[in-house]
Design a protein around this motif. Structure first.
Motif, mmCIF file in Angstrom:
data_model
loop_
_atom_site.group_PDB
_atom_site.id
_atom_site.type_symbol
_atom_site.label_atom_id
_atom_site.label_comp_id
_atom_site.label_asym_id
_atom_site.label_seq_id
_atom_site.Cartn_x
_atom_site.Cartn_y
_atom_site.Cartn_z
ATOM 1 N N GLU A 6 0.814 -1.215 0.000
ATOM 2 C CA GLU A 6 0.000 0.000 0.000
ATOM 3 C C GLU A 6 0.845 1.261 0.000
ATOM 4 N N HIS A 7 2.085 1.147 0.472
ATOM 5 C CA HIS A 7 3.006 2.286 0.473
ATOM 6 C C HIS A 7 4.425 1.746 0.367
ATOM 7 N N LEU A 8 5.339 2.618 0.014
ATOM 8 C CA LEU A 8 6.738 2.214 -0.115
ATOM 9 C C LEU A 8 7.326 1.914 1.254
ATOM 10 N N PRO A 9 8.232 0.949 1.332
ATOM 11 C CA PRO A 9 8.883 0.662 2.606
ATOM 12 C C PRO A 9 9.538 1.934 3.158
ATOM 13 N N GLY A 10 9.379 2.134 4.456
ATOM 14 C CA GLY A 10 9.980 3.298 5.096
ATOM 15 C C GLY A 10 9.086 4.523 5.084
ATOM 16 N N GLU A 11 8.004 4.479 4.343
ATOM 17 C CA GLU A 11 7.061 5.593 4.332
ATOM 18 C C GLU A 11 5.899 5.257 5.243
ATOM 19 N N GLU A 12 5.482 6.218 6.017
ATOM 20 C CA GLU A 12 4.351 6.023 6.913
ATOM 21 C C GLU A 12 3.061 6.274 6.150
ATOM 22 N N PRO A 13 2.127 5.341 6.212
ATOM 23 C CA PRO A 13 0.832 5.601 5.566
ATOM 24 C C PRO A 13 0.073 6.667 6.352
ATOM 25 N N LEU A 14 -0.786 7.384 5.637
ATOM 26 C CA LEU A 14 -1.630 8.361 6.326
ATOM 27 C C LEU A 14 -2.611 7.623 7.208
ATOM 28 N N ASP A 15 -2.717 8.037 8.454
ATOM 29 C CA ASP A 15 -3.631 7.420 9.395
ATOM 30 C C ASP A 15 -4.945 8.198 9.343
ATOM 31 N N SER A 16 -6.044 7.498 9.123
ATOM 32 C CA SER A 16 -7.339 8.170 8.988
ATOM 33 C C SER A 16 -7.729 8.925 10.255
ATOM 34 N N GLU A 17 -7.285 8.460 11.424
ATOM 35 C CA GLU A 17 -7.590 9.182 12.666
ATOM 36 C C GLU A 17 -6.897 10.529 12.677
ATOM 37 N N ASP A 18 -5.633 10.583 12.200
ATOM 38 C CA ASP A 18 -4.907 11.851 12.137
ATOM 39 C C ASP A 18 -5.593 12.808 11.185
ATOM 40 N N GLU A 19 -6.127 12.294 10.079
ATOM 41 C CA GLU A 19 -6.815 13.141 9.124
ATOM 42 C C GLU A 19 -8.083 13.724 9.758
ATOM 43 N N ASP A 20 -8.825 12.907 10.538
ATOM 44 C CA ASP A 20 -10.038 13.380 11.190
ATOM 45 C C ASP A 20 -9.721 14.491 12.199
ATOM 46 N N GLU A 21 -8.626 14.342 12.937
ATOM 47 C CA GLU A 21 -8.244 15.336 13.931
ATOM 48 C C GLU A 21 -7.835 16.641 13.280
#
Length: 136
Positions: free
Chosen positions: A119-134
């Protein structure tokens, strides 16, 4: 002709993403484009790989970017120039990837067995939907 800063960034991003593909695995041009946030640019991924330098004096070159691990979305090795598909198939076979040949002489790899589609490149943090809501 020198590349624009944007084009240079894109080429380097493609090469770095392709370096993430594990040995013995394959992915598609489209998946690399998706991982880079540009899902409509699979052809541009192919163009970057077509222009990958062979000269090891370049930072990215065919010796450190596993170009052979990128195939089309049907699991087929794309024919670019005479002998290129055969060369790519042989490079994959050397990594233990089974490459089948159909009656038309096209080369295929089984994505179910050899595919790499994170879903994402190794070493990259995926966007967390909770962070987006906040953030809203």
């Amino acid at each position: 002709m020198p590349r624009s800063d944007e084009a240079e960034w894109w080429f380097n991003a493609v090469y770095e993403a392709v370096q993430s593909i594990p040995y013995g695995k394959v992915t598609s041009y489209g998946h690399i484009a998706l991982l880079l946030g540009q899902p409509r640019r699979p052809r541009q991924v192919g163009i970057c790989l077509k222009h990958l330098p062979t000269d090891t004096s370049h930072h990215f070159h065919s010796g450190n970017v596993p170009w052979q691990r990128v195939i089309n979305s049907k699991g087929m090795i794309s024919h670019r120039e005479p002998g290129s598909a055969e060369r790519q198939a042989e490079a994959l076979r050397q990594e233990g990837v089974e490459v089948d040949v159909d009656s038309m002489g096209d080369f295929y790899v089984d994505f179910a067995r050899y595919g790499w589609f994170p879903e994402h490149l190794p070493g990259e943090e995926p966007l967390d939907s909770e962070d987006e809501d906040e953030a809203e």
